[in-house]
Design a protein around this motif. Structure first.
Motif, mmCIF file in Angstrom:
data_model
loop_
_atom_site.group_PDB
_atom_site.id
_atom_site.type_symbol
_atom_site.label_atom_id
_atom_site.label_comp_id
_atom_site.label_asym_id
_atom_site.label_seq_id
_atom_site.Cartn_x
_atom_site.Cartn_y
_atom_site.Cartn_z
ATOM 1 N N CYS A 26 59.096 31.638 20.952
ATOM 2 C CA CYS A 26 59.816 30.648 20.143
ATOM 3 C C CYS A 26 59.808 30.952 18.650
ATOM 4 O O CYS A 26 60.502 30.274 17.882
ATOM 5 N N GLY A 27 59.043 31.923 18.216
ATOM 6 C CA GLY A 27 59.051 32.335 16.818
ATOM 7 C C GLY A 27 58.097 31.591 15.904
ATOM 8 O O GLY A 27 58.013 31.910 14.717
ATOM 9 N N LEU A 28 57.356 30.611 16.407
ATOM 10 C CA LEU A 28 56.399 29.875 15.573
ATOM 11 C C LEU A 28 55.327 30.835 15.052
ATOM 12 O O LEU A 28 54.829 31.679 15.794
ATOM 13 N N ARG A 29 54.987 30.704 13.785
ATOM 14 C CA ARG A 29 53.948 31.570 13.212
ATOM 15 C C ARG A 29 52.592 31.174 13.783
ATOM 16 O O ARG A 29 52.228 30.005 13.790
ATOM 17 N N PHE A 30 51.873 32.183 14.271
ATOM 18 C CA PHE A 30 50.505 31.938 14.715
ATOM 19 C C PHE A 30 49.622 31.749 13.487
ATOM 20 O O PHE A 30 49.851 32.381 12.447
ATOM 21 N N PRO A 31 48.617 30.901 13.578
ATOM 22 C CA PRO A 31 47.708 30.741 12.427
ATOM 23 C C PRO A 31 46.914 32.018 12.166
ATOM 24 O O PRO A 31 46.596 32.760 13.098
ATOM 25 N N ASP A 32 46.650 32.288 10.886
ATOM 26 C CA ASP A 32 45.805 33.426 10.520
ATOM 27 C C ASP A 32 44.361 33.046 10.784
ATOM 28 O O ASP A 32 43.844 32.115 10.172
ATOM 29 N N GLN A 33 43.731 33.713 11.727
ATOM 30 C CA GLN A 33 42.343 33.419 12.065
ATOM 31 C C GLN A 33 41.720 34.609 12.771
ATOM 32 O O GLN A 33 42.410 35.393 13.407
ATOM 33 N N VAL A 34 40.428 34.755 12.618
ATOM 34 C CA VAL A 34 39.694 35.765 13.371
ATOM 35 C C VAL A 34 39.411 35.165 14.740
ATOM 36 O O VAL A 34 38.921 34.037 14.854
ATOM 37 N N MET A 35 39.751 35.921 15.768
ATOM 38 C CA MET A 35 39.573 35.419 17.133
ATOM 39 C C MET A 35 38.422 36.149 17.799
ATOM 40 O O MET A 35 38.180 37.334 17.554
ATOM 41 N N ALA A 36 37.703 35.431 18.635
ATOM 42 C CA ALA A 36 36.555 35.995 19.348
ATOM 43 C C ALA A 36 37.030 37.040 20.356
ATOM 44 O O ALA A 36 38.197 37.071 20.750
ATOM 45 N N ARG A 37 36.113 37.871 20.768
ATOM 46 C CA ARG A 37 36.425 38.886 21.766
ATOM 47 C C ARG A 37 36.994 38.221 23.013
ATOM 48 O O ARG A 37 36.463 37.211 23.493
ATOM 49 N N PHE A 38 38.091 38.744 23.522
ATOM 50 C CA PHE A 38 38.800 38.272 24.720
ATOM 51 C C PHE A 38 39.510 36.932 24.518
ATOM 52 O O PHE A 38 40.077 36.393 25.454
ATOM 53 N N GLU A 39 39.479 36.360 23.328
ATOM 54 C CA GLU A 39 40.200 35.110 23.066
ATOM 55 C C GLU A 39 41.694 35.426 22.958
ATOM 56 O O GLU A 39 42.092 36.400 22.329
ATOM 57 N N ARG A 40 42.524 34.561 23.560
ATOM 58 C CA ARG A 40 43.966 34.794 23.578
ATOM 59 C C ARG A 40 44.664 33.873 22.594
ATOM 60 O O ARG A 40 44.260 32.723 22.400
ATOM 61 N N GLN A 41 45.751 34.375 22.017
ATOM 62 C CA GLN A 41 46.580 33.544 21.164
ATOM 63 C C GLN A 41 47.442 32.647 22.056
ATOM 64 O O GLN A 41 48.006 33.109 23.044
ATOM 65 N N ARG A 42 47.524 31.381 21.690
ATOM 66 C CA ARG A 42 48.356 30.423 22.433
ATOM 67 C C ARG A 42 49.250 29.705 21.424
ATOM 68 O O ARG A 42 48.781 29.216 20.403
ATOM 69 N N CYS A 43 50.533 29.627 21.736
ATOM 70 C CA CYS A 43 51.483 28.976 20.843
ATOM 71 C C CYS A 43 51.335 27.463 20.924
ATOM 72 O O CYS A 43 51.331 26.889 22.019
ATOM 73 N N GLY A 44 51.228 26.840 19.755
ATOM 74 C CA GLY A 44 51.098 25.381 19.698
ATOM 75 C C GLY A 44 52.395 24.655 20.002
ATOM 76 O O GLY A 44 52.379 23.462 20.293
ATOM 77 N N ARG A 45 53.523 25.358 19.954
ATOM 78 C CA ARG A 45 54.820 24.721 20.216
ATOM 79 C C ARG A 45 55.240 24.871 21.673
ATOM 80 O O ARG A 45 55.510 23.885 22.348
ATOM 81 N N CYS A 46 55.315 26.099 22.166
ATOM 82 C CA CYS A 46 55.861 26.320 23.516
ATOM 83 C C CYS A 46 54.791 26.604 24.571
ATOM 84 O O CYS A 46 55.084 26.662 25.752
ATOM 85 N N GLY A 47 53.540 26.829 24.136
ATOM 86 C CA GLY A 47 52.456 27.078 25.079
ATOM 87 C C GLY A 47 52.326 28.522 25.538
ATOM 88 O O GLY A 47 51.442 28.832 26.346
ATOM 89 N N HIS A 48 53.189 29.420 25.030
ATOM 90 C CA HIS A 48 53.114 30.829 25.427
ATOM 91 C C HIS A 48 51.733 31.395 25.094
ATOM 92 O O HIS A 48 51.193 31.157 24.027
ATOM 93 N N VAL A 49 51.176 32.153 26.039
ATOM 94 C CA VAL A 49 49.893 32.819 25.833
ATOM 95 C C VAL A 49 50.154 34.311 25.651
ATOM 96 O O VAL A 49 50.810 34.945 26.488
ATOM 97 N N HIS A 50 49.663 34.856 24.541
ATOM 98 C CA HIS A 50 49.822 36.295 24.276
ATOM 99 C C HIS A 50 48.624 37.023 24.879
ATOM 100 O O HIS A 50 47.495 36.865 24.433
ATOM 101 N N HIS A 51 48.889 37.822 25.908
ATOM 102 C CA HIS A 51 47.847 38.615 26.560
ATOM 103 C C HIS A 51 47.749 39.946 25.833
ATOM 104 O O HIS A 51 48.730 40.673 25.716
ATOM 105 N N LEU A 52 46.584 40.259 25.359
ATOM 106 C CA LEU A 52 46.354 41.500 24.634
ATOM 107 C C LEU A 52 45.803 42.520 25.624
ATOM 108 O O LEU A 52 44.646 42.442 26.034
ATOM 109 N N ASN A 53 46.645 43.459 26.028
ATOM 110 C CA ASN A 53 46.288 44.409 27.071
ATOM 111 C C ASN A 53 46.185 45.824 26.520
ATOM 112 O O ASN A 53 46.869 46.169 25.559
ATOM 113 N N PRO A 54 45.353 46.663 27.140
ATOM 114 C CA PRO A 54 45.300 48.066 26.726
ATOM 115 C C PRO A 54 46.614 48.763 27.058
ATOM 116 O O PRO A 54 47.355 48.341 27.940
#
Length: 197
Positions: A26-54
Motif C-alpha cells: 500500500c506504500g505506507l512508510r514503515f517507521p524507522d526503528q531497529v528491529m530484533a533478530r527475526f522480527e518482521r515488519q508489519r504494515c499498520g494500514r494493510c497488515g502486510h508482513v514483510h518476510h526477510l528471506n535469504p
C-alpha cells in the motif's frame, strides 16, 4: 568427514540493513526503528508482513578428468574482489536451481556442463548485507574452453596441493573444496527427466 553447512560472519541485527522503507502493498512508510533478530515488519494500514528471506543461490564444483576443480578470481569491482571462488550465483525468480547452475556456469566460465548431483546446501551469513542459501552441485565440463565472464576476471584449474594456497572469497567454497579433495562426498542425484538440459 564433517559437512559444514552454516558460515556466519554477520552481526546479530544484520537484517536491519535489508528492511523495507515502505510497504510494498500500500506504500505506507514503515517507521524507522531497529528491529530484533527475526522480527518482521508489519504494515499498520494493510497488515502486510514483510518476510526477510535469504537470497537463493547455486555454486558448482566443475571437475576435470584429472580430478581438478575450476575456480574463478572475482573482479576488483565485485563484492570480495580479487579473491577466488567456485562458479555460481543467484537463482532468478521462476528459474529452477538446475537451470540457474547451467546458466551461471556458462556465464562465468564459458563451459557447458553435465550436473551429476547435489553435494551440500549451505547458509552463508557473509556480512551484514548478504545472507544466502546455496545449493552446491557437482559435475563435469562437457564443451567449451574456459573463459572468464560476468563477475570473474580469471579462471584456473586447481589440484589438492594448489587448493591449500588459495585466498578464497567465501569460507563455504574453501570447505566444499576441502571435502571434494578428501573424497568423502555423497551425492544426491538429480532427475534429468524433470530437469532436461
Amino acid at each position: 568427514m564433517n559437512l559444514y553447512q552454516v558460515f556466519s560472519h554477520s552481526g546479530p541485527l544484520a537484517g536491519n540493513n535489508q528492511r523495507q522503507r515502505h510497504c510494498p502493498q500500500c506504500g505506507l512508510r514503515f517507521p524507522d526503528q531497529v528491529m530484533a533478530r527475526f522480527e518482521r515488519q508489519r504494515c499498520g494500514r494493510c497488515g502486510h508482513v514483510h518476510h526477510l528471506n535469504p537470497a537463493p543461490g547455486i555454486t558448482m564444483l566443475v571437475k576435470s578428468p584429472a580430478r581438478e576443480i575450476l575456480i574463478g578470481k572475482r573482479r576488483a569491482t565485485a563484492d570480495y574482489g580479487g579473491k577466488w571462488c567456485l562458479p555460481g550465483g543467484y537463482i532468478e525468480y521462476e528459474e529452477s536451481f538446475i537451470a540457474a547452475a547451467y546458466r551461471e556456469v556458462q556465464e562465468e566460465t564459458g563451459l557447458t556442463v553435465r550436473i551429476e548431483g547435489i553435494v551440500n546446501v549451505v547458509s552463508n551469513h557473509l556480512d551484514d548485507c548478504h545472507h544466502t542459501l546455496v545449493i552446491v552441485l557437482i559435475g563435469e565440463a562437457l564443451a567449451g574452453q574456459p573463459e572468464p565472464g560476468d563477475d570473474l576476471e580469471a579462471l584456473k584449474w586447481i589440484d589438492r596441493q594448489a587448493h591449500a594456497g588459495i585466498d578464497y572469497a567465501f569460507e563455504a567454497d574453501q570447505r566444499i573444496i576441502d571435502g571434494y579433495f578428501t573424497g568423502n562426498f555423497r551425492q544426491l542425484p538429480i532427475d534429468v527427466r524433470i530437469e532436461p538440459r
